[in-house]
Motif scaffolding. Sequence first.
Motif, short mmCIF file in Angstrom:
data_model
loop_
_atom_site.label_atom_id
_atom_site.label_comp_id
_atom_site.label_asym_id
_atom_site.label_seq_id
_atom_site.Cartn_x
_atom_site.Cartn_y
_atom_site.Cartn_z
N GLY A 398 32.08 35.79 -14.14
CA GLY A 398 32.19 35.19 -15.52
C GLY A 398 32.35 33.76 -15.55
N ALA A 399 31.80 33.06 -14.49
CA ALA A 399 31.73 31.57 -14.10
C ALA A 399 30.22 31.26 -14.73
CB ALA A 399 32.10 31.45 -12.94
N THR A 400 30.09 29.93 -14.79
CA THR A 400 28.92 29.23 -15.19
C THR A 400 28.54 27.98 -14.04
OG1 THR A 400 29.76 27.73 -16.72
CG2 THR A 400 29.00 30.12 -17.71
N VAL A 401 27.32 27.84 -14.01
CA VAL A 401 26.63 26.73 -13.18
C VAL A 401 25.85 25.93 -13.98
CG1 VAL A 401 25.62 26.26 -11.13
CG2 VAL A 401 27.17 28.09 -11.03
N SER A 402 26.07 24.86 -14.03
CA SER A 402 25.02 23.93 -14.65
C SER A 402 24.83 22.51 -13.90
CB SER A 402 25.55 23.44 -16.10
OG SER A 402 26.90 22.79 -15.94
N LEU A 403 23.55 22.08 -14.18
CA LEU A 403 23.03 20.98 -13.37
C LEU A 403 22.65 19.79 -14.45
CD1 LEU A 403 22.77 20.17 -10.47
CD2 LEU A 403 20.09 20.77 -10.98
N SER A 404 23.21 18.61 -14.35
CA SER A 404 22.66 17.52 -15.23
C SER A 404 22.38 16.39 -14.44
CB SER A 404 23.79 17.30 -16.50
OG SER A 404 25.08 16.73 -15.41
N SER A 405 21.16 15.54 -14.90
CA SER A 405 20.76 14.30 -14.06
C SER A 405 19.62 13.73 -14.95
CB SER A 405 20.19 14.86 -12.92
OG SER A 405 19.64 13.69 -12.06
N GLY A 408 17.52 7.70 -11.89
CA GLY A 408 18.30 6.64 -11.53
C GLY A 408 19.69 6.72 -11.84
N ARG A 409 20.30 7.89 -12.50
CA ARG A 409 21.67 7.82 -12.70
C ARG A 409 22.22 8.96 -11.94
NH1 ARG A 409 21.59 7.62 -19.27
NH2 ARG A 409 20.58 5.38 -19.52
N GLY A 410 21.75 9.58 -11.10
CA GLY A 410 22.54 10.41 -10.28
C GLY A 410 22.29 12.05 -10.66
N THR A 411 23.16 12.88 -10.11
CA THR A 411 23.02 14.28 -10.40
C THR A 411 24.48 14.75 -10.46
OG1 THR A 411 21.01 14.47 -9.52
CG2 THR A 411 22.36 16.33 -9.90
N VAL A 412 24.84 15.57 -11.32
CA VAL A 412 26.11 16.32 -11.50
C VAL A 412 25.81 17.83 -11.34
CG1 VAL A 412 28.37 16.48 -12.84
CG2 VAL A 412 27.06 14.38 -12.64
N LEU A 413 26.54 18.46 -10.57
CA LEU A 413 26.65 19.86 -10.46
C LEU A 413 28.06 20.24 -10.95
CD1 LEU A 413 25.58 22.75 -9.38
CD2 LEU A 413 26.58 22.29 -7.27
N THR A 414 28.13 21.07 -11.78
CA THR A 414 29.19 21.77 -12.32
C THR A 414 29.35 23.15 -12.35
OG1 THR A 414 29.04 19.81 -13.99
CG2 THR A 414 30.64 21.64 -14.74
N LEU A 415 30.64 23.73 -12.03
CA LEU A 415 30.75 25.15 -12.02
C LEU A 415 32.25 25.25 -12.72
CD1 LEU A 415 30.79 27.86 -10.71
CD2 LEU A 415 32.18 27.04 -8.78
N GLU A 416 32.01 26.22 -13.69
CA GLU A 416 33.34 26.65 -14.51
C GLU A 416 33.74 27.91 -14.20
OE1 GLU A 416 33.33 25.74 -18.41
OE2 GLU A 416 32.28 23.82 -18.36
N VAL A 417 34.86 28.06 -13.51
CA VAL A 417 35.63 29.21 -13.18
C VAL A 417 36.87 29.85 -14.19
CG1 VAL A 417 36.58 30.68 -11.42
CG2 VAL A 417 34.61 28.91 -10.79
N PRO A 418 36.62 30.86 -14.83
CA PRO A 418 38.07 31.36 -15.67
C PRO A 418 38.88 31.77 -14.53
CG PRO A 418 36.15 32.83 -15.94
CD PRO A 418 35.57 31.51 -15.11
N ILE A 419 40.39 31.35 -14.68
CA ILE A 419 41.43 32.07 -13.84
C ILE A 419 41.48 33.49 -14.10
CG2 ILE A 419 43.67 31.94 -12.92
CD1 ILE A 419 43.35 28.93 -13.29
N ARG A 420 41.49 34.45 -13.02
CA ARG A 420 41.92 35.71 -13.14
C ARG A 420 43.33 35.85 -12.85
NH1 ARG A 420 36.77 37.41 -11.03
NH2 ARG A 420 38.20 38.02 -9.34
#
Length: 420
Positions: A398-405, A408-420
Amino acid sequence: MLRYATTGLVTLMIVAVATAWVSRRVGTQDAIADADRVTSIAAESAVEPLLHDGIVDMDPAVLAEIDHVVRNQVRRGSLVRVKIWGADGTILYSDEPRLIGERFELDDDKLEALAGENVHAHVSDLADPENRFEEQADKLLEIYQLLETNPGNKPVLFEAYFRYSGVEDAGRRAWLRFAPVTLGSLVLLELLQVPLATSLARRLRRTQDQREHLLRSAIEATDAERRRIASDLHDGVVQDLAGVAFSLSAAARADHPPSRDEIREAGDQVRDSVRALRSLLVEIYPPNLYEEGLEAALGDLTAKVEARGIVSSLVVDAPVERLATDQTQLVYRAAQEGLRNVAAHAGASQVAVRVNGDSETVVLQVIDNGRGMPESEIEGRNGHMGLKTLSGLAATMGATVSLSSAPGRGTVLTLEVPIR
């Protein structure tokens, strides 16, 4: 769906047959009860007041009076024959005049009825001599009623014959009253369940497809991880140890013993190989992840990046201890994948690992100041084996992974995990 529809159809047929049998049986019983009431009313209200003692002697005046009432008031509808029996088996009256005065042996039912016992209605045996003037194709129902003459109170037996087809018609009418409601409800229920079953079947199929997709992704990830480990061993430790082996072999073949510098260099290479192997083992199974917690394990990951000249920082501000074991492993794997990509592709000088969250969600971010990439390349990166496997694993929890970049501005890897 075919099995479901077949089962529903078979069930519908079974219920229809059972309902038809029960309703017709109930209708038949009700019709017999109605015939019994008609017999009782006709016998007690219309005939018994005319039963003078002269009927025992078959007085023509008494018989004529009874015959007039029977033909004009009693014989109606499905009631087709009337007989009055004497206690000795003589037919004292019948609307079939050829039977009057004849004597027959009384069967058990007639004897019980004359004794005042309650006798159930039953189908007549048209083969009996007393029924020889009846249409043999007809099926008749006979019902008895005990009467007494006036004023002598002599017992006589009133017998009424009803067409059994009328009883069957009543049962059929009862079935037809029940059928539309019962079968209509079942058909409507079946029709309502078919779309639901179809939807459930499609959802089940989609779930199976997702599971197969995740299984393929897991297999592909395992193969990719094996190839990466094999590549790391071949390009690193194996090459280093091969060089040590060659240098030691050359020193052994030399005429003079190896110098201290050669031995020291060989020892340094072996120690570097051991250190690389230990680092690889930690990547495969990080013991501090379970012994010291997620924050300590993430600290070890950032330390490895710093060893490559990249300044790193770690901030953990989330209730990570509330994460389930598999969710903790997911956060660690996501950070590991993000830092590995930073070291291999980003060309960054700084990287930050942040873990934030509340009582419901934990968010991991791996942020670098590298060269970045355009949106088209981000879509290509999302199809990268490591990120693809990570996304599939996250989806199962039930988690999601996203990549934004951006360039010249770098990259952000994001992981959202709902606590069970």
